[in-house]
Design a protein around this motif. Structure first.
Motif, PDB file in Angstrom:
ATOM      1  N   ASP A  62       0.825  -1.208   0.000  1.00 53.70           N
ATOM      2  CA  ASP A  62       0.000   0.000   0.000  1.00 53.70           C
ATOM      3  C   ASP A  62       0.864   1.265   0.000  1.00 53.70           C
ATOM      4  OD1 ASP A  62      -2.314  -1.469   0.007  1.00 53.70           O
ATOM      5  OD2 ASP A  62      -2.751  -1.157   2.140  1.00 53.70           O
ATOM      6  N   LYS A  63       1.879   1.266   0.836  1.00 53.84           N
ATOM      7  CA  LYS A  63       2.752   2.438   0.933  1.00 53.84           C
ATOM      8  C   LYS A  63       3.508   2.648  -0.386  1.00 53.84           C
ATOM      9  CE  LYS A  63       6.056   4.569   4.066  1.00 53.84           C
ATOM     10  NZ  LYS A  63       6.837   4.411   5.293  1.00 53.84           N
ATOM     11  N   ARG A  64       3.990   1.562  -0.980  1.00 52.65           N
ATOM     12  CA  ARG A  64       4.702   1.647  -2.257  1.00 52.65           C
ATOM     13  C   ARG A  64       3.780   2.168  -3.355  1.00 52.65           C
ATOM     14  NH1 ARG A  64       7.182  -2.930  -2.019  1.00 52.65           N
ATOM     15  NH2 ARG A  64       5.477  -4.167  -2.840  1.00 52.65           N
ATOM     16  N   LEU A  65       2.543   1.671  -3.404  1.00 54.33           N
ATOM     17  CA  LEU A  65       1.574   2.135  -4.404  1.00 54.33           C
ATOM     18  C   LEU A  65       1.265   3.612  -4.234  1.00 54.33           C
ATOM     19  CD1 LEU A  65      -0.998  -0.787  -4.702  1.00 54.33           C
ATOM     20  CD2 LEU A  65       0.488   0.110  -6.494  1.00 54.33           C
ATOM     21  N   ARG A  66       1.093   4.054  -3.002  1.00 55.69           N
ATOM     22  CA  ARG A  66       0.838   5.475  -2.745  1.00 55.69           C
ATOM     23  C   ARG A  66       2.007   6.330  -3.219  1.00 55.69           C
ATOM     24  NH1 ARG A  66      -1.333   3.986   1.974  1.00 55.69           N
ATOM     25  NH2 ARG A  66       0.555   4.391   3.153  1.00 55.69           N
ATOM     26  N   PHE A  67       3.218   5.909  -2.882  1.00 57.47           N
ATOM     27  CA  PHE A  67       4.413   6.643  -3.285  1.00 57.47           C
ATOM     28  C   PHE A  67       4.500   6.748  -4.809  1.00 57.47           C
ATOM     29  CE2 PHE A  67       8.821   6.327  -4.820  1.00 57.47           C
ATOM     30  CZ  PHE A  67       9.311   7.539  -4.378  1.00 57.47           C
ATOM     31  N   LEU A  68       4.337   5.627  -5.490  1.00 54.89           N
ATOM     32  CA  LEU A  68       4.465   5.612  -6.946  1.00 54.89           C
ATOM     33  C   LEU A  68       3.342   6.384  -7.622  1.00 54.89           C
ATOM     34  CD1 LEU A  68       5.624   1.914  -7.354  1.00 54.89           C
ATOM     35  CD2 LEU A  68       7.021   3.980  -7.635  1.00 54.89           C
ATOM     36  N   SER A  69       2.149   6.335  -7.067  1.00 51.92           N
ATOM     37  CA  SER A  69       1.048   7.096  -7.669  1.00 51.92           C
ATOM     38  C   SER A  69       1.250   8.598  -7.447  1.00 51.92           C
ATOM     39  CB  SER A  69      -0.313   6.633  -7.150  1.00 51.92           C
ATOM     40  OG  SER A  69      -0.443   6.897  -5.783  1.00 51.92           O
ATOM     41  N   GLN A  70       1.862   8.981  -6.337  1.00 51.57           N
ATOM     42  CA  GLN A  70       2.177  10.393  -6.119  1.00 51.57           C
ATOM     43  C   GLN A  70       3.255  10.876  -7.082  1.00 51.57           C
ATOM     44  OE1 GLN A  70       3.220  10.422  -1.976  1.00 51.57           O
ATOM     45  NE2 GLN A  70       1.112  10.709  -1.308  1.00 51.57           N
ATOM     46  N   ARG A  71       4.068   9.964  -7.572  1.00 47.87           N
ATOM     47  CA  ARG A  71       5.081  10.306  -8.571  1.00 47.87           C
ATOM     48  C   ARG A  71       4.480  10.366  -9.971  1.00 47.87           C
ATOM     49  NH1 ARG A  71      10.490  10.015  -6.426  1.00 47.87           N
ATOM     50  NH2 ARG A  71      11.146  10.831  -8.427  1.00 47.87           N
ATOM     51  N   GLY A  72       3.198  10.005 -10.103  1.00 46.22           N
ATOM     52  CA  GLY A  72       2.522  10.163 -11.391  1.00 46.22           C
ATOM     53  C   GLY A  72       2.400   8.905 -12.220  1.00 46.22           C
ATOM     54  N   TYR A  73       2.679   7.764 -11.644  1.00 44.90           N
ATOM     55  CA  TYR A  73       2.550   6.499 -12.373  1.00 44.90           C
ATOM     56  C   TYR A  73       1.150   5.933 -12.176  1.00 44.90           C
ATOM     57  CZ  TYR A  73       7.580   6.717 -12.933  1.00 44.90           C
ATOM     58  OH  TYR A  73       8.846   7.124 -13.281  1.00 44.90           O
ATOM     59  N   THR A  74       0.620   5.321 -13.224  1.00 38.00           N
ATOM     60  CA  THR A  74      -0.708   4.714 -13.142  1.00 38.00           C
ATOM     61  C   THR A  74      -0.595   3.330 -12.518  1.00 38.00           C
ATOM     62  OG1 THR A  74      -0.598   3.640 -15.304  1.00 38.00           O
ATOM     63  CG2 THR A  74      -1.452   5.919 -15.243  1.00 38.00           C
ATOM     64  N   PHE A  75      -1.713   2.833 -12.032  1.00 34.40           N
ATOM     65  CA  PHE A  75      -1.743   1.497 -11.436  1.00 34.40           C
ATOM     66  C   PHE A  75      -1.323   0.448 -12.463  1.00 34.40           C
ATOM     67  CE2 PHE A  75      -3.925  -2.466 -10.331  1.00 34.40           C
ATOM     68  CZ  PHE A  75      -3.329  -2.706  -9.094  1.00 34.40           C
ATOM     69  N   ASP A  76      -1.777   0.595 -13.699  1.00 32.10           N
ATOM     70  CA  ASP A  76      -1.424  -0.366 -14.752  1.00 32.10           C
ATOM     71  C   ASP A  76       0.081  -0.375 -15.015  1.00 32.10           C
ATOM     72  OD1 ASP A  76      -4.047  -1.160 -15.060  1.00 32.10           O
ATOM     73  OD2 ASP A  76      -4.424   0.186 -16.762  1.00 32.10           O
ATOM     74  N   GLU A  77       0.697   0.801 -15.031  1.00 34.00           N
ATOM     75  CA  GLU A  77       2.153   0.874 -15.233  1.00 34.00           C
ATOM     76  C   GLU A  77       2.899   0.204 -14.073  1.00 34.00           C
ATOM     77  OE1 GLU A  77       2.420   5.063 -17.758  1.00 34.00           O
ATOM     78  OE2 GLU A  77       2.531   5.120 -15.571  1.00 34.00           O
ATOM     79  N   ILE A  78       2.434   0.470 -12.869  1.00 35.43           N
ATOM     80  CA  ILE A  78       3.068  -0.101 -11.669  1.00 35.43           C
ATOM     81  C   ILE A  78       2.921  -1.615 -11.692  1.00 35.43           C
ATOM     82  CG2 ILE A  78       2.980  -0.229  -9.154  1.00 35.43           C
ATOM     83  CD1 ILE A  78       1.892   2.734  -9.287  1.00 35.43           C
ATOM     84  N   LYS A  79       1.724  -2.084 -12.006  1.00 38.89           N
ATOM     85  CA  LYS A  79       1.457  -3.528 -12.061  1.00 38.89           C
ATOM     86  C   LYS A  79       2.328  -4.185 -13.133  1.00 38.89           C
ATOM     87  CE  LYS A  79      -2.558  -6.664 -12.391  1.00 38.89           C
ATOM     88  NZ  LYS A  79      -1.801  -7.811 -12.159  1.00 38.89           N
ATOM     89  N   LYS A  80       2.447  -3.550 -14.284  1.00 42.99           N
ATOM     90  CA  LYS A  80       3.247  -4.087 -15.388  1.00 42.99           C
ATOM     91  C   LYS A  80       4.701  -4.283 -14.965  1.00 42.99           C
ATOM     92  CE  LYS A  80       4.588  -2.808 -20.123  1.00 42.99           C
ATOM     93  NZ  LYS A  80       4.420  -1.806 -21.177  1.00 42.99           N
ATOM     94  N   CYS A  81       5.255  -3.321 -14.228  1.00 45.56           N
ATOM     95  CA  CYS A  81       6.652  -3.414 -13.809  1.00 45.56           C
ATOM     96  C   CYS A  81       6.840  -4.305 -12.581  1.00 45.56           C
ATOM     97  CB  CYS A  81       7.219  -2.032 -13.526  1.00 45.56           C
ATOM     98  SG  CYS A  81       7.595  -1.156 -15.022  1.00 45.56           S
ATOM     99  N   SER A  82       5.838  -4.413 -11.755  1.00 46.71           N
ATOM    100  CA  SER A  82       5.921  -5.227 -10.557  1.00 46.71           C
ATOM    101  C   SER A  82       5.868  -6.706 -10.891  1.00 46.71           C
ATOM    102  CB  SER A  82       4.797  -4.888  -9.583  1.00 46.71           C
ATOM    103  OG  SER A  82       4.928  -3.572  -9.137  1.00 46.71           O
ATOM    104  N   ASP A  83       5.192  -7.046 -11.985  1.00 49.45           N
ATOM    105  CA  ASP A  83       5.028  -8.452 -12.369  1.00 49.45           C
ATOM    106  C   ASP A  83       6.297  -9.051 -12.948  1.00 49.45           C
ATOM    107  OD1 ASP A  83       2.447  -8.315 -11.528  1.00 49.45           O
ATOM    108  OD2 ASP A  83       1.568  -8.095 -13.528  1.00 49.45           O
TER     109      ASP A  83
END
Length: 157
Positions: free
Chosen positions: A135-156
């Motif tokens: 949750d904390k990582r997602l919040r940080f990355l979304s505050q940096r302007g990344y979309t959930f789909d982009e984050i998910k794509k790189c996390s996988d």
């Protein structure tokens, strides 16, 4: 405080020198002109024609002499935010919109993002926050302007 007394061409030359040092947008130039005291200045040889005030006159001349170029500014802004600050598309887009730049120029600059560098930055940010909860990582990355789909794509990966 004494009022600044420069001619319209002196104000224009001052703005041109400012633009020659780095890439700026019209909002940056106006803010700088007002910091220099343009609002309170007495312009020796300027009388508003066709409803233009002195800031409009300067801005119009900067565009016509190619000191200002919205497409060039957007491209530089996007490049720098991706390259040096690892911002995501959403944060970059918000920053450009705040500067009241044309939507078409913003879209074009965002389309030209180097995808390899962009996702490399995102992967580095994900790795740097690996100790955080998801949750904390997602919040940080979304505050940096990344979309959930982009984050998910790189996390996988």
């Amino acid at each position: 405080m004494a009022k600044t007394e420069l001619s319209k061409l002196e104000w224009l030359a001052k703005a041109q020198a400012y633009c020659a040092k780095a890439e700026h947008c019209a909002a940056d130039v106006r803010r700088k002109l007002y910091e220099w005291g343009l609002q309170d200045a007495e312009i020796k040889d300027f009388s508003p024609e066709d409803g233009l005030d002195i800031a409009d006159f300067i801005e119009e001349n900067l565009y016509s002499d190619h000191f200002l170029d919205d497409a060039r500014f957007c491209a530089a802004y996007v490049h720098d935010k991706v390259e040096y600050q690892s911002w995501g598309r959403l944060k970059i887009q918000t920053g450009l919109r705040a500067l009241q730049l044309p939507e078409s120029e913003i879209s074009q600059a965002l389309k030209n993002i180097d995808e390899i560098a962009y996702f490399s930055n995102l992967r580095k940010l994900i790795r740097s926050r690996s100790a955080d909860s998801e949750d904390k990582r997602l919040r940080f990355l979304s505050q940096r302007g990344y979309t959930f789909d982009e984050i998910k794509k790189c996390s996988d990966r």
